[in-house]
Design a protein around this motif. Structure first.
Motif, short mmCIF file in Angstrom:
data_model
loop_
_atom_site.label_atom_id
_atom_site.label_comp_id
_atom_site.label_asym_id
_atom_site.label_seq_id
_atom_site.Cartn_x
_atom_site.Cartn_y
_atom_site.Cartn_z
N GLN A 144 -4.26 -7.62 6.62
CA GLN A 144 -4.65 -8.36 7.82
C GLN A 144 -5.92 -9.17 7.55
OE1 GLN A 144 -5.52 -5.95 11.26
NE2 GLN A 144 -5.14 -7.64 12.65
N ARG A 145 -6.88 -8.56 6.87
CA ARG A 145 -8.13 -9.27 6.56
C ARG A 145 -7.89 -10.43 5.58
NH1 ARG A 145 -12.98 -6.94 9.00
NH2 ARG A 145 -12.31 -4.89 9.65
N GLY A 194 0.82 -1.22 0.00
CA GLY A 194 0.00 0.00 0.00
C GLY A 194 0.85 1.26 0.00
N GLY A 195 1.93 1.24 0.76
CA GLY A 195 2.82 2.40 0.79
C GLY A 195 3.47 2.64 -0.56
N VAL A 215 -1.42 2.45 5.53
CA VAL A 215 -2.43 2.10 6.55
C VAL A 215 -3.53 1.23 5.93
CG1 VAL A 215 -4.22 3.03 8.07
CG2 VAL A 215 -1.96 4.09 8.02
N ALA A 216 -4.05 1.67 4.78
CA ALA A 216 -5.11 0.90 4.12
C ALA A 216 -4.60 -0.48 3.71
CB ALA A 216 -5.63 1.66 2.90
N GLY A 217 -3.38 -0.53 3.17
CA GLY A 217 -2.80 -1.82 2.77
C GLY A 217 -2.62 -2.74 3.95
N GLY A 218 -2.21 -2.19 5.10
CA GLY A 218 -2.06 -2.99 6.31
C GLY A 218 -3.37 -3.60 6.76
#
Length: 154
Positions: free
Chosen positions: A99-100, A70-71, A92-95
């Protein structure tokens, strides 16, 4: 830069695929169980219920890999402070997405097996379904255990 992005995404998929849970079958053992004495009891399956075994929730690999991807994706947007903001938001969104994905890809089909031991005692054990085959009521089984860790096998 697009080649780098493709390489990172492929690497992330490989890492996430490698973090699948070790089997929770009646025939799989952790390294710490090897060579350990276990009690053996025999019994008959009373009932079997299909259950879902939740996937890994710690998200270490998924969120870390997702944040990197994402970064990098966010860093491709804009310039100056806009690029910095996009990089942070992308990480943040990629993390969160990573995780999901990890949790979804590591969940397993399980079975709750209720057994009437030959001693008359009734116990229930949840374990992963092995090769798509469930135990059936009436099956004669052996229950292996050590402490609170039990597994059902034929």
């Amino acid at each position: 830069m697009k080649k780098v992005m493709v390489a990172v995404v492929l690497s992330a998929a490989t890492v996430l695929g490698g973090c699948a849970q070790q089997g929770l079958y009646g025939t799989s053992y952790s390294r710490s169980q090897v060579g350990q004495a276990q009690s053996v009891q025999y019994g008959t399956v009373e009932s079997v219920t299909a259950v879902r075994i939740e996937g890994r929730a710690d998200g270490v690999v998924g969120s870390g890999t997702g944040a990197i991807v994402g970064g990098i994706a966010g860093n491709q947007i804009g310039g100056g402070s806009g690029r910095t903001l996009a990089t942070v938001v992308g990480a943040v969104a990629g993390g969160l997405i990573g995780q999901r994905v990890e949790q979804a890809t590591t969940q397993r089909q399980g079975q709750e097996i209720t057994v009437r031991l030959d001693s008359g005692r009734i116990v229930s054990v949840v374990q992963e379904v092995e090769n798509g085959q469930f135990f059936n009521p009436g099956d004669r089984i052996r229950m292996l255990g050590q402490g609170s860790s039990l597994k059902v096998t034929y």
